[in-house]
Design a protein around this motif. Structure first.
Motif, PDB file in Angstrom:
ATOM      1  N   GLU A  90       0.798  -1.226   0.000  1.00  0.00           N
ATOM      2  CA  GLU A  90       0.000   0.000   0.000  1.00  0.00           C
ATOM      3  C   GLU A  90       0.832   1.278   0.000  1.00  0.00           C
ATOM      4  OE1 GLU A  90      -2.442  -0.449   3.425  1.00  0.00           O
ATOM      5  OE2 GLU A  90      -3.487  -2.219   2.649  1.00  0.00           O
ATOM      6  N   SER A  91       2.156   1.156  -0.001  1.00  0.00           N
ATOM      7  CA  SER A  91       3.008   2.344  -0.014  1.00  0.00           C
ATOM      8  C   SER A  91       3.116   2.898  -1.425  1.00  0.00           C
ATOM      9  CB  SER A  91       4.405   2.001   0.503  1.00  0.00           C
ATOM     10  OG  SER A  91       5.308   3.071   0.262  1.00  0.00           O
ATOM     11  N   ARG A  92       3.082   4.193  -1.530  1.00  0.00           N
ATOM     12  CA  ARG A  92       3.272   4.863  -2.818  1.00  0.00           C
ATOM     13  C   ARG A  92       4.722   4.771  -3.271  1.00  0.00           C
ATOM     14  NH1 ARG A  92       2.605  11.438  -3.640  1.00  0.00           N
ATOM     15  NH2 ARG A  92       3.418  11.552  -5.783  1.00  0.00           N
ATOM     16  N   TRP A  93       5.631   4.602  -2.309  1.00  0.00           N
ATOM     17  CA  TRP A  93       7.047   4.793  -2.607  1.00  0.00           C
ATOM     18  C   TRP A  93       7.870   3.508  -2.601  1.00  0.00           C
ATOM     19  CZ3 TRP A  93       7.288   9.509  -4.346  1.00  0.00           C
ATOM     20  CH2 TRP A  93       6.437  10.491  -3.807  1.00  0.00           C
ATOM     21  N   PHE A  94       7.573   2.572  -1.692  1.00  0.00           N
ATOM     22  CA  PHE A  94       8.471   1.446  -1.454  1.00  0.00           C
ATOM     23  C   PHE A  94       7.724   0.121  -1.454  1.00  0.00           C
ATOM     24  CE2 PHE A  94      10.323   5.090   0.779  1.00  0.00           C
ATOM     25  CZ  PHE A  94      11.618   5.084   0.287  1.00  0.00           C
ATOM     26  N   SER A  95       8.452  -0.931  -1.800  1.00  0.00           N
ATOM     27  CA  SER A  95       8.012  -2.303  -1.534  1.00  0.00           C
ATOM     28  C   SER A  95       9.028  -2.939  -0.596  1.00  0.00           C
ATOM     29  CB  SER A  95       7.893  -3.110  -2.824  1.00  0.00           C
ATOM     30  OG  SER A  95       9.130  -3.139  -3.528  1.00  0.00           O
ATOM     31  N   VAL A  96       8.596  -3.949   0.145  1.00  0.00           N
ATOM     32  CA  VAL A  96       9.418  -4.599   1.175  1.00  0.00           C
ATOM     33  C   VAL A  96       9.627  -6.051   0.777  1.00  0.00           C
ATOM     34  CG1 VAL A  96       9.606  -5.165   3.632  1.00  0.00           C
ATOM     35  CG2 VAL A  96       8.436  -3.067   2.922  1.00  0.00           C
ATOM     36  N   HIS A  97      10.878  -6.543   0.933  1.00  0.00           N
ATOM     37  CA  HIS A  97      11.218  -7.872   0.442  1.00  0.00           C
ATOM     38  C   HIS A  97      12.040  -8.620   1.483  1.00  0.00           C
ATOM     39  CE1 HIS A  97       9.852  -6.777  -3.623  1.00  0.00           C
ATOM     40  NE2 HIS A  97      10.282  -5.577  -3.280  1.00  0.00           N
ATOM     41  N   ASP A  98      11.527  -9.779   1.910  1.00  0.00           N
ATOM     42  CA  ASP A  98      12.207 -10.554   2.938  1.00  0.00           C
ATOM     43  C   ASP A  98      13.555 -11.076   2.456  1.00  0.00           C
ATOM     44  OD1 ASP A  98      12.070 -11.910   5.636  1.00  0.00           O
ATOM     45  OD2 ASP A  98      12.367 -13.654   4.335  1.00  0.00           O
ATOM     46  N   ASP A  99      13.661 -11.457   1.173  1.00  0.00           N
ATOM     47  CA  ASP A  99      14.948 -11.952   0.699  1.00  0.00           C
ATOM     48  C   ASP A  99      16.020 -10.872   0.804  1.00  0.00           C
ATOM     49  OD1 ASP A  99      13.709 -10.431  -1.302  1.00  0.00           O
ATOM     50  OD2 ASP A  99      14.623 -11.569  -2.936  1.00  0.00           O
ATOM     51  N   GLY A 100      15.633  -9.635   0.574  1.00  0.00           N
ATOM     52  CA  GLY A 100      16.574  -8.534   0.731  1.00  0.00           C
ATOM     53  C   GLY A 100      16.970  -8.318   2.180  1.00  0.00           C
ATOM     54  N   LEU A 101      16.011  -8.514   3.099  1.00  0.00           N
ATOM     55  CA  LEU A 101      16.328  -8.370   4.516  1.00  0.00           C
ATOM     56  C   LEU A 101      17.302  -9.480   4.942  1.00  0.00           C
ATOM     57  CD1 LEU A 101      15.612  -6.562   6.944  1.00  0.00           C
ATOM     58  CD2 LEU A 101      13.891  -8.253   7.574  1.00  0.00           C
ATOM     59  N   LEU A 114      18.129  -0.269   1.192  1.00  0.00           N
ATOM     60  CA  LEU A 114      17.866  -0.112  -0.234  1.00  0.00           C
ATOM     61  C   LEU A 114      18.854  -0.915  -1.073  1.00  0.00           C
ATOM     62  CD1 LEU A 114      16.964   3.684  -0.588  1.00  0.00           C
ATOM     63  CD2 LEU A 114      15.487   1.743  -1.115  1.00  0.00           C
ATOM     64  N   ASP A 115      20.126  -0.869  -0.708  1.00  0.00           N
ATOM     65  CA  ASP A 115      21.143  -1.555  -1.498  1.00  0.00           C
ATOM     66  C   ASP A 115      20.991  -3.075  -1.448  1.00  0.00           C
ATOM     67  OD1 ASP A 115      22.213   0.871  -2.219  1.00  0.00           O
ATOM     68  OD2 ASP A 115      23.830   0.818  -0.736  1.00  0.00           O
ATOM     69  N   SER A 116      20.518  -3.596  -0.322  1.00  0.00           N
ATOM     70  CA  SER A 116      20.347  -5.042  -0.175  1.00  0.00           C
ATOM     71  C   SER A 116      19.053  -5.539  -0.813  1.00  0.00           C
ATOM     72  CB  SER A 116      20.348  -5.428   1.306  1.00  0.00           C
ATOM     73  OG  SER A 116      19.197  -4.899   1.957  1.00  0.00           O
ATOM     74  N   GLY A 117      18.143  -4.628  -1.132  1.00  0.00           N
ATOM     75  CA  GLY A 117      16.848  -5.019  -1.684  1.00  0.00           C
ATOM     76  C   GLY A 117      15.784  -5.281  -0.647  1.00  0.00           C
ATOM     77  N   ALA A 118      16.096  -5.063   0.631  1.00  0.00           N
ATOM     78  CA  ALA A 118      15.051  -5.176   1.655  1.00  0.00           C
ATOM     79  C   ALA A 118      13.957  -4.152   1.389  1.00  0.00           C
ATOM     80  CB  ALA A 118      15.651  -4.975   3.045  1.00  0.00           C
ATOM     81  N   LEU A 119      14.358  -2.976   0.940  1.00  0.00           N
ATOM     82  CA  LEU A 119      13.436  -1.951   0.442  1.00  0.00           C
ATOM     83  C   LEU A 119      13.743  -1.723  -1.029  1.00  0.00           C
ATOM     84  CD1 LEU A 119      13.467   0.825   3.213  1.00  0.00           C
ATOM     85  CD2 LEU A 119      11.616  -0.779   2.702  1.00  0.00           C
ATOM     86  N   ARG A 120      12.692  -1.553  -1.817  1.00  0.00           N
ATOM     87  CA  ARG A 120      12.883  -1.224  -3.234  1.00  0.00           C
ATOM     88  C   ARG A 120      11.961  -0.076  -3.600  1.00  0.00           C
ATOM     89  NH1 ARG A 120      12.796  -7.568  -5.231  1.00  0.00           N
ATOM     90  NH2 ARG A 120      14.530  -8.206  -3.882  1.00  0.00           N
ATOM     91  N   LEU A 121      12.496   0.848  -4.362  1.00  0.00           N
ATOM     92  CA  LEU A 121      11.697   1.970  -4.828  1.00  0.00           C
ATOM     93  C   LEU A 121      10.698   1.490  -5.874  1.00  0.00           C
ATOM     94  CD1 LEU A 121      14.582   4.557  -5.153  1.00  0.00           C
ATOM     95  CD2 LEU A 121      12.590   4.833  -3.661  1.00  0.00           C
ATOM     96  N   ARG A 122       9.474   1.916  -5.751  1.00  0.00           N
ATOM     97  CA  ARG A 122       8.477   1.572  -6.770  1.00  0.00           C
ATOM     98  C   ARG A 122       8.822   2.240  -8.096  1.00  0.00           C
ATOM     99  NH1 ARG A 122       4.483  -1.435  -5.457  1.00  0.00           N
ATOM    100  NH2 ARG A 122       3.795  -1.735  -3.305  1.00  0.00           N
ATOM    101  N   ASP A 123       9.378   3.438  -8.022  1.00  0.00           N
ATOM    102  CA  ASP A 123       9.811   4.149  -9.231  1.00  0.00           C
ATOM    103  C   ASP A 123      11.322   4.345  -9.157  1.00  0.00           C
ATOM    104  OD1 ASP A 123      10.347   5.785 -11.354  1.00  0.00           O
ATOM    105  OD2 ASP A 123       8.969   7.385 -10.766  1.00  0.00           O
ATOM    106  N   PRO A 124      12.108   3.546  -9.889  1.00  0.00           N
ATOM    107  CA  PRO A 124      13.567   3.703  -9.836  1.00  0.00           C
ATOM    108  C   PRO A 124      14.028   5.100 -10.214  1.00  0.00           C
ATOM    109  CG  PRO A 124      12.965   1.640 -10.923  1.00  0.00           C
ATOM    110  CD  PRO A 124      11.692   2.430 -10.751  1.00  0.00           C
TER     111      PRO A 124
END
Length: 426
Positions: A47-58, A336-346
Protein backbone atom coordinates in the motif's frame (compact mmCIF):
# COMPACT_ATOMS: atom_id res chain seq x y z
CA UNK A 1 5.59 -5.37 17.60
CA UNK A 2 6.51 -5.72 21.28
CA UNK A 3 7.89 -2.49 22.70
CA UNK A 4 11.12 -2.75 24.70
CA UNK A 5 10.93 -1.94 28.39
CA UNK A 6 11.24 1.77 29.04
CA UNK A 7 9.57 2.80 25.79
CA UNK A 8 6.17 4.36 26.27
CA UNK A 9 3.46 3.35 23.81
CA UNK A 10 1.96 6.66 22.72
CA UNK A 11 -0.75 5.11 20.65
CA UNK A 12 -3.91 5.43 22.74
CA UNK A 13 -3.61 8.31 25.16
CA UNK A 14 -6.74 10.48 25.35
CA UNK A 15 -4.65 13.45 26.48
CA UNK A 16 -3.41 13.85 22.90
CA UNK A 17 -6.08 16.50 22.34
CA UNK A 18 -3.96 18.83 24.48
CA UNK A 19 -1.02 20.36 22.54
CA UNK A 20 1.52 19.95 25.35
CA UNK A 21 0.46 16.35 25.96
CA UNK A 22 0.52 15.60 22.23
CA UNK A 23 4.11 16.85 21.97
CA UNK A 24 5.06 14.76 25.00
CA UNK A 25 3.52 11.66 23.44
CA UNK A 26 5.48 12.22 20.22
CA UNK A 27 8.68 12.53 22.26
CA UNK A 28 8.88 8.85 23.16
CA UNK A 29 10.61 5.98 21.43
CA UNK A 30 7.39 4.04 21.87
CA UNK A 31 5.72 6.50 19.50
CA UNK A 32 8.61 6.23 17.05
CA UNK A 33 8.45 2.42 16.99
CA UNK A 34 4.68 2.14 16.88
CA UNK A 35 4.27 4.57 13.99
CA UNK A 36 7.24 3.20 12.07
CA UNK A 37 5.65 -0.25 12.42
CA UNK A 38 2.42 1.14 10.97
CA UNK A 39 4.24 2.26 7.84
CA UNK A 40 6.11 -1.04 7.57
CA UNK A 41 2.87 -3.04 7.79
CA UNK A 42 1.35 -0.80 5.15
CA UNK A 43 4.36 -1.10 2.82
CA UNK A 44 4.54 -4.88 3.26
CA UNK A 45 0.88 -5.06 2.21
CA UNK A 46 1.73 -3.24 -1.03
CA UNK A 47 0.00 0.00 0.00
CA UNK A 48 3.01 2.34 -0.01
CA UNK A 49 3.27 4.86 -2.82
CA UNK A 50 7.05 4.79 -2.61
CA UNK A 51 8.47 1.45 -1.45
CA UNK A 52 8.01 -2.30 -1.53
CA UNK A 53 9.42 -4.60 1.17
CA UNK A 54 11.22 -7.87 0.44
CA UNK A 55 12.21 -10.55 2.94
CA UNK A 56 14.95 -11.95 0.70
CA UNK A 57 16.57 -8.53 0.73
CA UNK A 58 16.33 -8.37 4.52
CA UNK A 59 18.02 -11.78 4.71
CA UNK A 60 20.76 -10.48 2.41
CA UNK A 61 21.20 -7.43 4.63
CA UNK A 62 21.52 -9.71 7.67
CA UNK A 63 24.22 -11.70 5.85
CA UNK A 64 26.14 -8.50 5.09
CA UNK A 65 25.88 -7.15 8.62
CA UNK A 66 26.90 -10.45 10.18
CA UNK A 67 29.92 -10.71 7.87
CA UNK A 68 31.03 -7.15 8.62
CA UNK A 69 30.54 -7.71 12.35
CA UNK A 70 32.58 -10.93 12.37
CA UNK A 71 35.38 -9.23 10.46
CA UNK A 72 35.49 -6.23 12.79
CA UNK A 73 34.75 -7.99 16.08
CA UNK A 74 35.61 -11.69 15.83
CA UNK A 75 35.21 -12.11 19.61
CA UNK A 76 31.87 -10.20 19.53
CA UNK A 77 33.22 -7.78 22.13
CA UNK A 78 31.30 -4.84 20.71
CA UNK A 79 30.88 -1.50 22.38
CA UNK A 80 27.85 0.71 21.88
CA UNK A 81 27.30 2.65 18.69
CA UNK A 82 28.54 6.04 19.83
CA UNK A 83 30.29 9.24 18.83
CA UNK A 84 33.15 8.04 21.01
CA UNK A 85 33.98 5.38 18.41
CA UNK A 86 34.67 8.20 15.95
CA UNK A 87 36.97 9.88 18.48
CA UNK A 88 39.12 6.75 18.11
CA UNK A 89 39.70 7.40 14.38
CA UNK A 90 43.16 6.51 13.18
CA UNK A 91 43.80 4.40 16.27
CA UNK A 92 44.34 7.50 18.43
CA UNK A 93 43.06 7.36 22.03
CA UNK A 94 41.64 10.88 22.20
CA UNK A 95 39.62 10.03 25.30
CA UNK A 96 42.92 9.47 27.12
CA UNK A 97 44.13 12.83 25.82
CA UNK A 98 41.01 14.53 27.17
CA UNK A 99 41.27 12.79 30.54
CA UNK A 100 44.91 13.87 30.82
CA UNK A 101 43.82 17.47 30.29
CA UNK A 102 41.12 16.97 32.95
CA UNK A 103 43.48 15.34 35.46
CA UNK A 104 43.05 18.17 37.97
CA UNK A 105 39.26 18.23 37.65
CA UNK A 106 36.92 16.42 40.01
CA UNK A 107 34.80 13.51 38.77
CA UNK A 108 31.67 15.57 38.24
CA UNK A 109 33.52 18.21 36.22
CA UNK A 110 35.11 15.43 34.18
CA UNK A 111 31.61 14.12 33.42
CA UNK A 112 30.39 17.61 32.48
CA UNK A 113 33.31 18.12 30.10
CA UNK A 114 32.75 14.75 28.41
CA UNK A 115 29.06 15.54 27.97
CA UNK A 116 29.88 19.02 26.64
CA UNK A 117 32.19 17.51 24.02
CA UNK A 118 29.69 14.79 23.10
CA UNK A 119 26.82 17.22 22.57
CA UNK A 120 28.78 19.68 20.43
CA UNK A 121 30.32 16.91 18.36
CA UNK A 122 27.07 15.03 17.73
CA UNK A 123 25.29 18.20 16.67
CA UNK A 124 28.04 18.83 14.14
CA UNK A 125 27.71 15.25 12.87
CA UNK A 126 25.58 15.40 9.76
CA UNK A 127 26.53 14.56 6.19
CA UNK A 128 29.74 16.38 5.30
CA UNK A 129 29.66 15.74 1.57
CA UNK A 130 32.17 13.92 -0.60
CA UNK A 131 34.80 16.68 -0.84
CA UNK A 132 35.44 17.74 2.76
CA UNK A 133 38.15 16.47 5.08
CA UNK A 134 40.01 17.43 8.26
CA UNK A 135 43.79 17.21 8.51
CA UNK A 136 45.05 16.39 11.99
CA UNK A 137 48.62 17.09 13.05
CA UNK A 138 49.27 14.53 15.75
CA UNK A 139 52.74 14.19 17.20
CA UNK A 140 54.46 15.53 14.10
CA UNK A 141 52.57 13.32 11.65
CA UNK A 142 49.44 14.25 9.75
CA UNK A 143 46.37 12.29 8.80
CA UNK A 144 43.26 13.31 6.85
CA UNK A 145 39.85 12.19 8.08
CA UNK A 146 36.57 12.56 6.22
CA UNK A 147 32.85 12.25 6.89
CA UNK A 148 31.78 11.33 10.45
CA UNK A 149 35.30 10.57 11.66
CA UNK A 150 36.57 13.84 10.27
CA UNK A 151 33.82 15.83 11.96
CA UNK A 152 34.53 14.02 15.24
CA UNK A 153 38.26 14.74 15.13
CA UNK A 154 37.67 18.35 14.08
CA UNK A 155 35.16 18.97 16.86
CA UNK A 156 37.49 17.33 19.39
CA UNK A 157 40.30 19.72 18.51
CA UNK A 158 37.94 22.69 18.49
CA UNK A 159 36.68 21.70 21.94
CA UNK A 160 40.12 21.29 23.54
CA UNK A 161 41.18 24.62 21.98
CA UNK A 162 38.27 26.36 23.73
CA UNK A 163 36.34 27.22 20.56
CA UNK A 164 33.00 26.65 22.29
CA UNK A 165 33.81 28.25 25.66
CA UNK A 166 33.30 31.92 26.57
CA UNK A 167 35.85 31.63 29.41
CA UNK A 168 39.47 31.52 28.26
CA UNK A 169 40.50 30.28 31.71
CA UNK A 170 38.26 27.21 31.25
CA UNK A 171 38.55 26.09 27.63
CA UNK A 172 37.31 22.53 28.20
CA UNK A 173 33.66 23.41 28.25
CA UNK A 174 30.74 24.38 26.05
CA UNK A 175 28.53 27.22 27.25
CA UNK A 176 25.57 29.19 26.00
CA UNK A 177 27.37 32.53 25.72
CA UNK A 178 29.96 31.12 23.34
CA UNK A 179 27.39 29.28 21.26
CA UNK A 180 25.10 32.28 20.84
CA UNK A 181 27.93 34.32 19.32
CA UNK A 182 29.34 31.71 16.95
CA UNK A 183 29.92 32.86 13.38
CA UNK A 184 30.29 30.88 10.20
CA UNK A 185 33.88 32.06 10.02
CA UNK A 186 34.74 30.68 13.46
CA UNK A 187 33.07 27.33 12.82
CA UNK A 188 34.65 27.15 9.37
CA UNK A 189 38.05 27.64 10.99
CA UNK A 190 37.40 24.82 13.47
CA UNK A 191 36.34 22.53 10.63
CA UNK A 192 39.03 23.71 8.17
CA UNK A 193 36.36 24.72 5.64
CA UNK A 194 37.64 26.59 2.59
CA UNK A 195 36.47 26.93 -1.02
CA UNK A 196 38.85 24.07 -1.77
CA UNK A 197 37.56 22.03 1.21
CA UNK A 198 33.79 22.62 1.14
CA UNK A 199 31.45 21.25 3.80
CA UNK A 200 27.77 20.59 3.11
CA UNK A 201 25.41 22.43 5.46
CA UNK A 202 27.88 24.75 7.23
CA UNK A 203 25.33 27.56 7.67
CA UNK A 204 22.75 25.13 9.05
CA UNK A 205 25.20 23.80 11.61
CA UNK A 206 26.03 27.31 12.80
CA UNK A 207 22.34 28.15 13.17
CA UNK A 208 21.82 24.90 15.06
CA UNK A 209 24.60 25.71 17.54
CA UNK A 210 23.32 29.23 18.08
CA UNK A 211 19.86 27.88 18.79
CA UNK A 212 21.44 25.35 21.12
CA UNK A 213 22.91 28.26 23.08
CA UNK A 214 19.48 29.86 23.40
CA UNK A 215 17.89 26.57 24.50
CA UNK A 216 20.57 25.94 27.13
CA UNK A 217 20.04 29.42 28.54
CA UNK A 218 16.29 28.84 28.68
CA UNK A 219 16.67 25.84 31.00
CA UNK A 220 18.98 26.75 33.88
CA UNK A 221 17.24 24.10 36.01
CA UNK A 222 18.97 21.50 33.80
CA UNK A 223 22.00 23.24 32.33
CA UNK A 224 22.94 25.66 35.09
CA UNK A 225 23.45 29.40 35.00
CA UNK A 226 26.16 29.23 32.34
CA UNK A 227 24.13 26.97 30.08
CA UNK A 228 26.47 23.99 29.82
CA UNK A 229 25.25 20.76 28.22
CA UNK A 230 27.18 18.97 30.97
CA UNK A 231 24.59 20.24 33.43
CA UNK A 232 22.57 17.23 32.29
CA UNK A 233 24.78 15.12 34.55
CA UNK A 234 23.85 17.20 37.59
CA UNK A 235 20.17 17.14 36.65
CA UNK A 236 20.08 13.34 36.38
CA UNK A 237 22.66 12.51 39.05
CA UNK A 238 22.16 14.99 41.91
CA UNK A 239 25.20 15.61 44.09
CA UNK A 240 25.00 13.80 47.39
CA UNK A 241 22.34 11.43 46.13
CA UNK A 242 22.63 7.75 45.48
CA UNK A 243 24.62 7.69 42.26
CA UNK A 244 23.11 4.42 41.13
CA UNK A 245 21.36 4.25 37.77
CA UNK A 246 19.93 6.42 35.04
CA UNK A 247 17.48 5.15 32.45
CA UNK A 248 18.53 5.76 28.85
CA UNK A 249 15.04 6.95 27.94
CA UNK A 250 15.23 9.53 30.73
CA UNK A 251 18.36 10.97 29.09
CA UNK A 252 16.50 11.18 25.79
CA UNK A 253 13.40 12.65 27.44
CA UNK A 254 15.46 15.45 29.00
CA UNK A 255 17.09 16.22 25.66
CA UNK A 256 13.79 16.31 23.80
CA UNK A 257 12.03 18.37 26.47
CA UNK A 258 14.73 21.04 26.56
CA UNK A 259 16.42 21.04 23.15
CA UNK A 260 13.60 20.49 20.63
CA UNK A 261 13.51 24.25 19.79
CA UNK A 262 17.00 24.03 18.26
CA UNK A 263 15.98 22.05 15.16
CA UNK A 264 15.76 24.14 12.00
CA UNK A 265 12.68 22.33 10.68
CA UNK A 266 10.39 24.31 13.00
CA UNK A 267 7.81 21.50 12.92
CA UNK A 268 5.36 22.28 15.71
CA UNK A 269 1.94 21.68 17.25
CA UNK A 270 0.32 24.91 18.43
CA UNK A 271 3.72 26.60 18.47
CA UNK A 272 5.34 23.82 20.51
CA UNK A 273 8.39 22.45 18.67
CA UNK A 274 8.48 18.79 17.72
CA UNK A 275 12.07 18.49 16.56
CA UNK A 276 12.79 15.64 14.14
CA UNK A 277 9.11 14.81 13.61
CA UNK A 278 7.45 15.05 10.19
CA UNK A 279 4.10 14.87 8.46
CA UNK A 280 2.96 11.64 6.82
CA UNK A 281 -0.76 11.38 6.14
CA UNK A 282 -0.83 7.58 6.47
CA UNK A 283 0.36 7.66 10.10
CA UNK A 284 -2.51 7.28 12.54
CA UNK A 285 -2.71 8.34 16.16
CA UNK A 286 -4.99 10.03 18.67
CA UNK A 287 -5.89 13.68 18.61
CA UNK A 288 -3.28 16.19 17.55
CA UNK A 289 -0.68 13.45 17.09
CA UNK A 290 -2.42 12.09 13.97
CA UNK A 291 -0.29 12.35 10.84
CA UNK A 292 2.99 12.95 12.66
CA UNK A 293 5.95 10.57 12.33
CA UNK A 294 8.53 11.19 15.09
CA UNK A 295 12.10 10.01 14.42
CA UNK A 296 14.44 12.00 16.72
CA UNK A 297 17.56 10.70 15.00
CA UNK A 298 20.15 13.17 16.27
CA UNK A 299 18.65 13.20 19.76
CA UNK A 300 18.87 9.40 19.90
CA UNK A 301 22.37 9.40 18.40
CA UNK A 302 23.27 11.87 21.13
CA UNK A 303 21.68 9.64 23.78
CA UNK A 304 23.62 6.60 22.56
CA UNK A 305 26.77 8.71 22.67
CA UNK A 306 26.12 9.89 26.23
CA UNK A 307 25.79 6.40 27.68
CA UNK A 308 29.54 5.97 28.10
CA UNK A 309 30.28 9.37 29.69
CA UNK A 310 27.70 8.52 32.35
CA UNK A 311 29.10 5.03 32.85
CA UNK A 312 32.74 6.16 32.86
CA UNK A 313 31.84 8.48 35.70
CA UNK A 314 30.24 5.93 37.98
CA UNK A 315 26.63 5.83 36.80
CA UNK A 316 24.88 2.67 35.64
CA UNK A 317 22.65 3.22 32.60
CA UNK A 318 19.69 0.89 32.11
CA UNK A 319 16.98 0.55 29.47
CA UNK A 320 19.24 0.97 26.44
CA UNK A 321 16.98 -1.23 24.29
CA UNK A 322 14.24 1.36 24.56
CA UNK A 323 16.17 3.43 22.01
CA UNK A 324 15.51 2.74 18.33
CA UNK A 325 17.77 2.19 15.37
CA UNK A 326 18.93 5.40 13.77
CA UNK A 327 17.04 6.57 10.66
CA UNK A 328 19.97 7.93 8.69
CA UNK A 329 21.34 7.29 5.25
CA UNK A 330 23.88 4.57 6.12
CA UNK A 331 21.30 2.30 7.75
CA UNK A 332 18.62 3.28 5.25
CA UNK A 333 21.06 2.92 2.38
CA UNK A 334 21.91 -0.63 3.45
CA UNK A 335 18.23 -1.55 3.27
CA UNK A 336 17.87 -0.11 -0.23
CA UNK A 337 21.14 -1.55 -1.50
CA UNK A 338 20.35 -5.04 -0.18
CA UNK A 339 16.85 -5.02 -1.68
CA UNK A 340 15.05 -5.18 1.65
CA UNK A 341 13.44 -1.95 0.44
CA UNK A 342 12.88 -1.22 -3.23
CA UNK A 343 11.70 1.97 -4.83
CA UNK A 344 8.48 1.57 -6.77
CA UNK A 345 9.81 4.15 -9.23
CA UNK A 346 13.57 3.70 -9.84
CA UNK A 347 13.54 7.18 -11.31
CA UNK A 348 13.21 8.56 -7.78
CA UNK A 349 16.99 8.12 -7.42
CA UNK A 350 17.43 10.87 -10.02
CA UNK A 351 15.37 13.42 -8.08
CA UNK A 352 16.49 15.69 -5.27
CA UNK A 353 14.47 15.44 -2.05
CA UNK A 354 14.08 17.34 1.22
CA UNK A 355 13.72 15.84 4.73
CA UNK A 356 10.05 16.89 4.74
CA UNK A 357 9.16 14.98 1.57
CA UNK A 358 6.91 12.00 2.22
CA UNK A 359 9.32 9.61 0.49
CA UNK A 360 12.13 10.61 2.86
CA UNK A 361 9.93 10.51 5.96
CA UNK A 362 8.73 7.04 5.00
CA UNK A 363 12.23 5.80 4.12
CA UNK A 364 13.48 6.85 7.52
CA UNK A 365 10.49 5.32 9.34
CA UNK A 366 10.86 2.03 7.46
CA UNK A 367 14.54 2.06 8.41
CA UNK A 368 13.62 2.19 12.09
CA UNK A 369 11.10 -0.64 11.79
CA UNK A 370 13.32 -2.87 9.65
CA UNK A 371 16.33 -2.43 11.94
CA UNK A 372 14.20 -4.00 14.68
CA UNK A 373 13.46 -6.88 12.30
CA UNK A 374 17.09 -7.12 11.19
CA UNK A 375 18.74 -7.27 14.63
CA UNK A 376 17.52 -10.78 15.63
CA UNK A 377 18.47 -12.12 12.18
CA UNK A 378 22.00 -10.81 12.67
CA UNK A 379 22.22 -12.28 16.17
CA UNK A 380 21.13 -15.69 14.84
CA UNK A 381 23.92 -15.61 12.25
CA UNK A 382 26.54 -14.64 14.81
CA UNK A 383 25.82 -17.63 17.03
CA UNK A 384 24.81 -18.02 20.65
CA UNK A 385 27.40 -15.50 21.83
CA UNK A 386 25.37 -12.76 20.17
CA UNK A 387 22.34 -13.27 22.40
CA UNK A 388 23.53 -10.52 24.73
CA UNK A 389 24.06 -7.98 21.94
CA UNK A 390 21.55 -5.13 22.24
CA UNK A 391 20.51 -3.11 19.21
CA UNK A 392 23.18 -0.52 20.08
CA UNK A 393 25.85 -3.18 19.48
CA UNK A 394 24.22 -4.47 16.30
CA UNK A 395 24.32 -0.91 14.96
CA UNK A 396 28.00 -0.59 15.82
CA UNK A 397 28.91 -4.08 14.65
CA UNK A 398 27.14 -3.51 12.30
CA UNK A 399 24.55 -1.99 10.18
CA UNK A 400 26.18 1.44 9.91
CA UNK A 401 29.49 0.05 8.66
CA UNK A 402 27.76 -2.34 6.24
CA UNK A 403 25.77 0.58 4.85
CA UNK A 404 28.92 2.64 4.43
CA UNK A 405 30.71 -0.25 2.68
CA UNK A 406 27.78 -0.73 0.34
CA UNK A 407 27.69 2.98 -0.51
CA UNK A 408 31.44 3.00 -1.13
CA UNK A 409 31.19 -0.02 -3.41
CA UNK A 410 28.19 1.21 -5.39
CA UNK A 411 28.33 5.02 -5.38
CA UNK A 412 31.75 6.21 -4.22
CA UNK A 413 30.32 6.63 -0.71
CA UNK A 414 27.25 8.65 -1.62
CA UNK A 415 23.77 7.79 -0.26
CA UNK A 416 21.28 6.10 -2.62
CA UNK A 417 18.96 9.11 -2.60
CA UNK A 418 19.89 12.76 -3.10
CA UNK A 419 18.58 14.82 -0.19
CA UNK A 420 19.10 18.54 0.35
CA UNK A 421 20.74 18.80 3.79
CA UNK A 422 20.69 21.69 6.22
CA UNK A 423 23.29 19.87 8.30
CA UNK A 424 20.85 18.81 11.04
CA UNK A 425 18.98 15.71 9.78
CA UNK A 426 21.40 13.79 7.56
Amino acid sequence: MTLPSGAVDAGADPRAADPAAAVALLSTTGAVRRRASQLLTRAAAGESRWFSVHDDGLQAAADQVAAVTKARFPDLDIRYHSRWRHFEAGGVDRRAELEARLAAAGPRERARAMIDLTVISVLLDAGAGAHWGFVEDHGGSTARFTRSEGLAVASFHGFVAGAFSSDSAHPLQVDAAALRTLTEGRVAAVLQVTPQNPLVGLAGRVQLLRRLGAALSAHPEVYGGSGRPGGLFDALVPAGGSEGAVDAHDILAHLLATLSPIWLSDNAIDGRPLGDCWRHDAVTGPGLTAGWMPLHKLSQWLTYSLLEPFRWNGVQVSGVDALTGLPEYRNGGLLLDSGALRLRDPGDTARTWTPADELVVEWRALTVALLDELAPLVRARLGPGAAALPLACVLEGGTWEAGRASARRLRDGLPPLSIVSDGTVF
